[in-house]
Design an enzyme around this catalytic site. Structure first.
Site, PDB file in Angstrom:
ATOM      1  N   CYS A  80       0.823  -1.201   0.000  1.00  0.00           N
ATOM      2  CA  CYS A  80       0.000   0.000   0.000  1.00  0.00           C
ATOM      3  C   CYS A  80       0.863   1.261   0.000  1.00  0.00           C
ATOM      4  O   CYS A  80       1.506   1.583   1.008  1.00  0.00           O
ATOM      5  CB  CYS A  80      -0.910  -0.059   1.223  1.00  0.00           C
ATOM      6  N   CYS A 138       0.011   4.022   2.541  1.00  0.00           N
ATOM      7  CA  CYS A 138       0.401   3.676   3.918  1.00  0.00           C
ATOM      8  C   CYS A 138       1.809   4.172   4.213  1.00  0.00           C
ATOM      9  O   CYS A 138       2.093   4.645   5.322  1.00  0.00           O
ATOM     10  CB  CYS A 138       0.384   2.150   4.126  1.00  0.00           C
TER      11      CYS A 138
END
Lengths: 113, 512
Positions: A35, A38
């Site tokens: 991700c 993230c």
């Protein structure tokens, strides 16, 4: 009820339960290695963990390692922040949050302005 | 346990097995259990759930010989279409950067490629897709079990978890969509110990280095193609012909382009053995079948792309009498994807005679789900399936090859319109367009129905997709001529094509 201001990486589901049981306010970040957002949000979360260390415990859960936990809390997109108060889910917030937005989100959870 | 019993259930526990048997009213645990969570299995299970069925899907990845494994989504997502196309894109960007200089960009310094950066980005994208598929199954209320599925009887599936725990479940219908895995050659010493397959290449953390790709399928050519494109030394070893089953004139253009752009080919050669040298490099010994002479070469990696075998071994099909094709090992299926055993169905790569493509598996899976739910009788139409080979020069096609059209209609029964063209983008970039070509194979008489359409050039997949619609609508050469081109594109050359092979005239497009 306090942490040393660091984001705790969950080791197993019992560990997760333990943190929820032992702390009133817990902010859980569901993240994943794949991700991109993230990675961008990580320093923001770390800063918040330090800022709120007297009131809130910060936890991160790798959604790929703990898919059951992610499913339990209906985590559909990554990152998702789940806020707990006394072991109960208060709010689920999907997506990235910039620093100020994260701070006011947490203030809302712990009842501060 | 009692809370889970509906009606009058008989159940017994024996060792680590929990056995749910059919209750006396004939109800099953699930309406449908799908074994295989790839393109087909996921589409089928989600559609079935959407149709109100109670569905479970079992997906399990047996690690490759080299130990590579991956998550939910099957071959396409993890070790096929997706990583392949992304790495092909990485290679195309390398060419684009070189072209950029001619278009005025200043690219300071040498342009080099880092495998680890590309691989990590590709692998992260795949993992995000694995996640997305999980979420979709949850959303559609499909039970996902990360277990290796096998058949116990016509209505019972056994799931085996990684930890060795067994779970039995009953189902009204069972669908097998377990796909295939790359084959290793069986008679070449060192092949298994030292070689990798397409299951491994996309998951390598370090560059494969100088690579020998053995095989001439689109897997072999696409891999060798992108390896060359990212500046690795790549050689393709071909036993006989390239892209068997595809139009051979087009196959020749594809490989000609690759040879002209740095991919080495060892034609009519067969590997004999692979040995590991003290340096860690691999020495491959092969025979040139035209001369009978033996040669050897040193490589960092050997990639076997010599075919795919169906995943049927662990399914327990023989004891149920599910008929397999003797030659291919795939499940023999009817037009409705039924197997020789009632209520057991199979489709996707595992089905005998089926195209090994994601879109056909997805569509077939959805239609099967609708039929099993009693909502439809529509069968999958496997005709007119367009495809594209994503080699450095892409090749898109729909319909028959010229040789197949000739076989069915006779040489006099077909008219082939063709053209060599030069993509506008190649001009300033001073790129060689010798293999950019298209042909439309038509019936010779009447309105000249289009039997096959073939195109090599940049973005061939994007170009061919649109023409597949025309093909589906039984377009004729007249329709093609009535279609106005979009200018300037390469695709427009397809609607302007007018020189026939029969005329013998020069088929090179000149000017507007």
């Amino acid at each position: 009820m306090s942490s040393n201001g660091e984001v705790i990486a969950i080791k197993n589901e019992d560990h997760f339960k333990e943190v929820l049981d032992k702390n009133q306010f817990v902010i859980v970040e569901f993240w994943a290695v794949w991700c991109g957002p993230c990675r961008m949000m990580a320093p923001v979360v770390e800063q918040a963990a330090e800022f709120f260390k007297d009131d809130v415990v910060f936890v991160k859960v790798d959604s790929d390692t703990f898919p059951n936990l992610a499913e339990t809390y209906n985590v559909r997109s990554i990152p998702t922040i789940v806020a707990f108060s006394s072991g109960q889910v208060v709010t689920v917030r999907a997506g990235c949050l910039p620093s100020e937005a994260l701070k006011s989100f947490i203030n809302g959870i712990i009842g501060k302005k | 346990m009692a809370a889970f019993c509906r009606g009058r259930h008989r159940w017994k526990r024996s060792g680590c097995l929990r056995v749910w048997t059919r209750n006396l009213t004939g109800k099953y645990d699930y309406d449908l259990v799908v074994i295989g969570g790839g393109s087909g299995g996921l589409a089928c299970s989600k559609e079935a759930a959407q149709q109100g069925q109670k569905v479970a899907v079992l997906d399990y990845v047996e690690p490759s010989v080299k130990g590579t494994k991956w998550g939910l989504g099957g071959t396409c997502v993890n070790v096929g279409c997706i990583p392949k196309k992304l790495m092909h894109q990485a290679a195309l960007l390398g060419t684009a950067v070189k072209d950029a200089k001619k278009y005025g960009w200043s690219i300071p310094g040498p342009v080099c490629h880092d495998w680890a950066t590309m691989a990590e980005a590709v692998q992260n994208h795949i993992k995000s897709l694995n996640w997305g598929h999980r979420v979709q199954l949850q959303d559609k209320k499909v039970k996902y079990l990360n277990m290796k599925g096998s058949l116990v009887d016509e209505h019972t599936v056994k799931g085996l978890s990684k930890a060795g725990k067994e779970t039995l479940m009953t189902a009204k219908n069972i669908v097998i969509a377990t796909g295939g895995r790359p084959k290793y050659p069986t008679n070449i010493p060192g092949a298994t110990e030292h070689g990798i397959t397409s299951d491994d290449i996309f998951w390598l953390k370090k560059s494969p280095g100088k690579t020998l790709v053995v095989g001439a399928s689109y897997v072999a050519l696409e891999c060798a193609g992108f390896l060359t494109g990212i500046s690795l030394d790549a050689t393709v070893m071909v036993r006989s012909i390239a892209l068997r089953g595809f139009d051979q004139q087009m196959a020749g253009l594809v490989t000609d382009y690759m040879e002209a752009h740095g991919t080495k080919f060892e034609w009519k050669c067969v590997p004999k053995r692979v040995d590991k040298l003290p340096s860690g490099a691999l020495q491959v010994t092969w025979m040139d079948t035209t001369t009978g002479n033996e040669h050897n070469g040193t490589y960092d990696s050997v990639l076997w792309a010599v075919g795919r075998a169906p995943e049927t071994k662990a399914l327990g099909l023989d004891k149920l009498g599910v008929q397999l094709n003797k030659e291919t090992g795939k499940i023999v299926v009817g037009a409705d994807e039924s197997s020789s055993v009632p209520n057991i169905y199979a489709f996707g790569d595992i089905g005998e005679g089926r195209p090994e493509l994601t879109p056909t598996a997805i569509k077939a899976g959805k239609l099967l789900a609708r039929r099993l739910a009693g909502r439809s009788t529509e069968l999958m139409n496997y005709d007119n399936v367009p495809t594209t080979v994503f080699t450095p020069l892409e090749y898109g096609c729909v319909g028959l090859s010229e040789e197949e059209a000739e076989r069915r209609n006779g040489k006099d029964g077909i008219e082939v319109y063709h053209a060599y063209y030069k993509p506008l983008e190649f001009t300033v970039a001073e790129r060689d367009a010798s293999q950019c070509y298209l042909k439309v194979v038509c019936e010779r008489s009447g309105d000249q129905r289009i039997l096959g359409l073939h195109f090599t050039g940049p973005n061939a997949g994007e170009v061919t997709q649109g023409f597949a619609l025309g093909f589906q609508c039984e377009a004729t050469y007249s329709h093609l001529l009535q279609t106005v081109g979009i200018h300037p594109t390469s695709a427009e050359e397809l609607v302007k094509v007018h020189i026939t092979k029969r005329s013998g005239l020069d088929a090179t497009v000149t000017g507007c």
